[in-house]
Design an enzyme around this catalytic site. Structure first.
Site, mmCIF file in Angstrom:
data_model
loop_
_atom_site.group_PDB
_atom_site.id
_atom_site.type_symbol
_atom_site.label_atom_id
_atom_site.label_comp_id
_atom_site.label_asym_id
_atom_site.label_seq_id
_atom_site.Cartn_x
_atom_site.Cartn_y
_atom_site.Cartn_z
ATOM 1 C CE LYS A 8 0.839 1.342 4.488
ATOM 2 N NZ LYS A 8 1.647 2.516 4.843
ATOM 3 N N PRO A 89 9.905 -4.386 0.208
ATOM 4 C CG PRO A 89 10.807 -2.277 -0.208
ATOM 5 C CD PRO A 89 9.851 -3.282 -0.774
ATOM 6 C CG LEU A 94 6.356 0.510 0.443
ATOM 7 C CD1 LEU A 94 7.331 -0.162 -0.518
ATOM 8 C CD2 LEU A 94 5.502 1.543 -0.303
ATOM 9 N N GLY A 97 4.624 -6.430 5.733
ATOM 10 C CA GLY A 97 4.332 -7.419 6.781
ATOM 11 C C GLY A 97 2.850 -7.477 7.100
ATOM 12 C CG ASP A 131 -0.719 0.082 8.342
ATOM 13 O OD1 ASP A 131 -1.480 0.971 8.757
ATOM 14 O OD2 ASP A 131 0.433 0.295 7.909
HETATM 15 O O1 C5P Z 1 0.157 -1.045 15.027
HETATM 16 P P1 C5P Z 1 1.584 -1.194 14.605
HETATM 17 O O2 C5P Z 1 2.267 -2.378 15.248
HETATM 18 O O3 C5P Z 1 1.786 -1.131 13.140
HETATM 19 O O4 C5P Z 1 2.326 0.093 15.176
HETATM 20 C C1 C5P Z 1 3.721 0.176 15.307
HETATM 21 C C2 C5P Z 1 4.073 1.405 16.125
HETATM 22 O O5 C5P Z 1 3.778 2.594 15.392
HETATM 23 C C3 C5P Z 1 3.304 1.568 17.409
HETATM 24 O O6 C5P Z 1 3.920 0.860 18.459
HETATM 25 C C4 C5P Z 1 3.356 3.059 17.631
HETATM 26 O O7 C5P Z 1 4.611 3.442 18.155
HETATM 27 C C5 C5P Z 1 3.263 3.601 16.230
HETATM 28 N N1 C5P Z 1 1.888 3.922 15.813
HETATM 29 C C6 C5P Z 1 1.250 5.014 16.394
HETATM 30 N N2 C5P Z 1 -0.019 5.327 15.982
HETATM 31 C C7 C5P Z 1 -0.637 4.618 15.027
HETATM 32 C C8 C5P Z 1 0.002 3.508 14.424
HETATM 33 C C9 C5P Z 1 1.282 3.193 14.835
HETATM 34 O O8 C5P Z 1 1.800 5.682 17.280
HETATM 35 N N3 C5P Z 1 -1.859 4.976 14.639
#
Ligand code: C5P
Length: 286
Positions: A8, A89, A94, A97, A131
């Site tokens: 994405k 990558p 993107l 995972g 995501d």
């Molecule tokens: O949800 P995900 O594991 O992708 O998020 C990784 C990190 O990105 C979170 O631990 C946080 O630090 C940050 N994040 C955030 N706000 C979001 C999405 C991600 O602060 N809406």
């Protein structure tokens, strides 16, 4: 069973504030693109996971975590051999995972004939990452909340892009931490004007307008963490992109191109200096 797990891009990403749970409240127009990983699923007695990149072949991989989350909900044990062929990558913004995880949920639901309802898949997806729910559906949606609340957008506009990335990646938590976003007293739900402007540009099928409507609040923090992004942006403009933007938390940048030939030429021109480049269209319909 072979299924693609598309990447994405974020055409807009507004960060509205920091929530009490530590996540950031956001609004983002997310769009799937033609770049994709591939998952292959075959019969096996237990869960076996292999990956084209051995470093990613671990229990921590979101594909394995997705499979285990499904298995924990079942009364009788199931097995599958899952192979992940990586093209997207890592640490690029993107969603590689996350897309792999969503593809695993969709594929195993079918492979094991479970008929888990969409609601349950969405709950599992949201527990794996902000995501992941987007990749259960797509190809275009407005994401709100921490990214898991989705409004599908229907359009049939094709747009040609180039995506390129410096060698270094960017860890998402570090980019968010640089924001110093204000604490959010209450949830915000009104559509952001930047999202509306991008939707109008897409409806007009005008790459020039789409390029003008690009916005990402994480770009400033990412540029300060990784200055190699400045020359990348310059080279993408020189290669014919109408507008360039960091995707998600980076470190990949996307460039909007006027047509397919420009996207293909730009990808070739950038490949000398940047090891990962891709040119092609976004996915308009699934
Ligand atoms: O949800 P995900 O594991 O992708 O998020 C990784 C990190 O990105 C979170 O631990 C946080 O630090 C940050 N994040 C955030 N706000 C979001 C999405 C991600 O602060 N809406």
């Amino acid at each position: 069973m072979i299924i693609p797990a598309p990447a994405k891009i974020n055409l807009t990403l507004r960060i509205l504030g920091k929530r009490p749970d530590g996540f950031h409240e956001l609004e983002s127009l997310m769009q799937m693109v033609g770049l994709a990983d591939t998952l292959t699923i075959d019969d096996a007695d237990t869960l076996i996971f292999t990956c084209s990149e051995p470093a990613l072949e671990s229990e921590k991989n979101l594909v394995v975590r997705a499979a285990r989350a499904i298995l924990s909900r079942l009364e009788s044990p199931q097995g599958a051999r899952i192979h992940l062929e990586k093209t997207i990558p890592a640490q690029a913004g993107l969603g590689g995972g996350s897309s792999d995880a969503a593809a695993a949920l969709l594929a195993l639901n079918e492979f094991w004939e479970l008929r888990l309802p969409q609601d349950e898949l969405i709950n599992i997806a949201a527990s794996l990452g902000s995501d992941v729910p987007f990749f259960l559906d797509g190809p275009t949606a407005i994401a709100r909340g921490r990214g898991e609340r989705l409004e599908s957008i229907f359009h049939n506009t094709i747009c040609h892009l180039v995506i390129a990335k410096p060698t270094a990646g960017l860890p998402t938590p570090e980019v968010y931490a640089r924001l110093n976003a204000p604490k959010l007293p209450h949830p915000l739900s009104e559509e952001q004007p930047e999202t509306a402007a991008m939707l109008r540009a897409i409806a007009k099928k005008d790459p020039e307008l789409i390029a003008q409507a690009l916005v990402n609040d994480l770009e400033g923090p990412a540029l300060s963490l990784l200055p190699e992004l400045f020359p990348l942006r310059e080279k993408m403009i020189e290669a014919g992109c109408l507008g360039v933007l960091l995707s998600g938390s980076g470190s990949a940048m996307l460039g909007i191109c006027p047509d397919d030939k420009t996207a293909a030429r730009a990808a070739i021109a950038l490949r000398n200096d940047f090891p990962f480049t891709w040119g092609g269209p976004w996915i308009a319909t699934r």
